[in-house]
Enzyme design. Structure first.
Site, PDB file in Angstrom:
ATOM      1  N   ASP A   1       0.849  -1.181   0.000  1.00 52.20           N
ATOM      2  CA  ASP A   1       0.000   0.000   0.000  1.00 52.20           C
ATOM      3  C   ASP A   1       0.888   1.236   0.000  1.00 52.20           C
ATOM      4  O   ASP A   1       1.814   1.358   0.834  1.00 52.20           O
ATOM      5  CB  ASP A   1      -0.919   0.022   1.227  1.00 52.20           C
TER       6      ASP A   1
ATOM      7  N   HIS B   1       3.646  -2.177   3.738  1.00 55.06           N
ATOM      8  CA  HIS B   1       3.634  -0.742   3.479  1.00 55.06           C
ATOM      9  C   HIS B   1       5.007  -0.304   2.987  1.00 55.06           C
ATOM     10  O   HIS B   1       6.039  -0.681   3.566  1.00 55.06           O
ATOM     11  CB  HIS B   1       3.239   0.035   4.739  1.00 55.06           C
TER      12      HIS B   1
END
Length: 311
Positions: free
Chosen positions: A131, A280
C-alpha cells in the site's frame, strides 16, 4: 443488467470527474490483534488522508517472467444500490501458524463481490502487495530487490502517490509490477455516497493514465480496510476485483517500526499457499527485511505470482 465494454469507462469517468482536488497527504493502514483477529485501521496524518515454476525465460522488463493477463472489463450501470446493505465492516483475519490458509471475517462471502483475501491456489505461491500513500525513500531499493529476485508485486497507490512519484510509478509498470487503485483521498468508502465512491476510484484511474501513460490494473483495495456490501458491489460494477489480505503486521507507523528480525520471523511463521501479505512501502523494517524474506520463501519452494492469477 445493462453492460458496457471497456471503452465506456472514458464516458463514465467524465461524468464523475469534477471538483476533485489534489491534496498532499499521508496515509497509513494500521492493525490491532484481538483473540487472533487482526483488524486494520488508520491514523490520520496529513490533510484529508489517514492511510514458478515455469521454465520460460523472463522478459528483461518483467521481474516475474510472466505475461500480463488481461481480462474483459464489464461496466454495470443500473444497480439499485439503495437496496444493498451499507453496514460498515473492518477487515480482519485469523492467523494460522500451521502454514494453512488464514481464516477471515465470517459475516458474508466476499467472493460474491469479486473480492479476495487469498488467491485460491494450492501451490506454494505468494502474492506480494504494497500500500502506497506517500514515499519515504524506501521504494526504489525495494524495487531493486524485487527485480533482482524476479518477484512481481502489486502496488496499491493513491492519486497523491502517483502525482508525487510519477517516475517511480512508471518504473513499477515498466518492470512488470501491477499498479492498482487505492482511491484519490483514501476515505472510508462506506461513509461516502455512491457517486463519491465511484469518483474516488475512477478519478484515481483516470489520473494514472494521464500522468504516466499507463492504464491502472483493475484491482482495488479499500482504504483502511473499511467496506460494506454496497462498496464491494460498486467496485465490482466498475470492473474491479477487491483485494484484502491474509498476512499483516504493524508496519505502518514510521515512528514505531518492528525490527527487521520480527518481519523475517513473521513470514516464516505465517506463510501459506495463495497468501496475500499487506506491506507498506514506508516501512524501514520491510525495506531491511524484504530480500531475506524472499530468499527464505524460495527455500520453502515458494514462487511469486501476479494477482492476475485470480480468474
Amino acid at each position: 443488467m445493462k453492460k458496457k465494454n471497456i471503452y465506456s469507462i472514458l464516458m463514465i469517468a467524465l461524468v464523475f470527474v469534477g471538483g476533485v482536488g489534489l491534496k498532499l497527504c499521508k496515509h497509513q493502514d494500521g492493525g490491532a490483534t484481538q483473540n487472533g483477529k487482526v483488524g486494520m485501521e488508520t491514523d490520520e496524518k496529513r490533510d484529508m488522508c489517514t492511510d514458478g515454476e515455469g521454465e520460460k525465460q523472463p522478459d528483461e522488463k518483467n521481474v516475474g517472467g510472466q505475461e500480463r493477463t488481461t481480462q474483459e472489463r464489464i461496466i454495470v450501470e443500473d444497480t439499485d444500490y439503495e437496496n444493498i446493505d451499507n453496514t460498515q465492516y473492518g477487515w480482519w483475519f485469523k492467523r494460522n501458524d500451521a502454514h494453512e490458509q488464514s481464516g477471515c471475517q465470517e459475516d458474508f462471502d466476499i467472493r460474491e463481490f469479486d473480492a479476495y483475501y487469498t488467491v485460491p491456489v494450492s501451490q506454494k505461491v505468494m502474492y506480494l502487495t504494497f500500500d502506497c500513500g506517500y514515499e519515504n525513500g524506501f521504494t526504489p531499493d525495494m524495487l531493486d530487490v524485487l527485480k533482482k529476485e524476479k518477484a512481481p508485486a502489486a502496488f496499491f497507490v493513491t492519486q497523491t502517490f502517483i502525482r508525487d512519484n510519477i517516475d517511480l510509478v512508471k518504473r513499477m509498470k515498466e518492470e512488470g509490477h501491477l499498479v492498482c487503485n487505492h482511491t484519490v483521498r483514501h476515505p472510508s468508502m462506506p461513509q461516502k455516497s455512491v457517486e463519491e465512491q465511484k469518483q474516488e476510484i475512477l478519478e484515481c484511474e483516470k489520473y494514472m493514465l494521464e500522468a504516466t501513460g499507463y492504464e491502472m490494473d483493475l484491482f482495488f483495495r479499500p482504504p483502511k480496510g473499511e467496506y460494506s456490501k454496497r462498496t464491494l458491489q460498486i467496485a465490482k460494477d466498475l470492473g474491479y476485483k477487491t483485494i484484502f489480505w491474509s498476512m499483516a503486521y504493524l508496519d505502518y507507523d514510521v515512528n514505531n517500526q518492528p525490527s527487521r528480525e520480527h518481519v523475517v520471523e513473521h513470514f516464516k511463521k505465517y506463510y501459506h499457499p495463495g497468501a496475500i501479505p499487506l506491506l507498506h512501502n514506508v516501512s524501514k523494517a520491510n525495506h531491511d527485511a524484504l530480500e531475506e524474506v524472499i530468499h527464505n520463501l524460495k527455500k520453502e519452494g515458494y514462487a511469486f505470482h501476479s494477482l492476475y492469477d485470480i480468474e
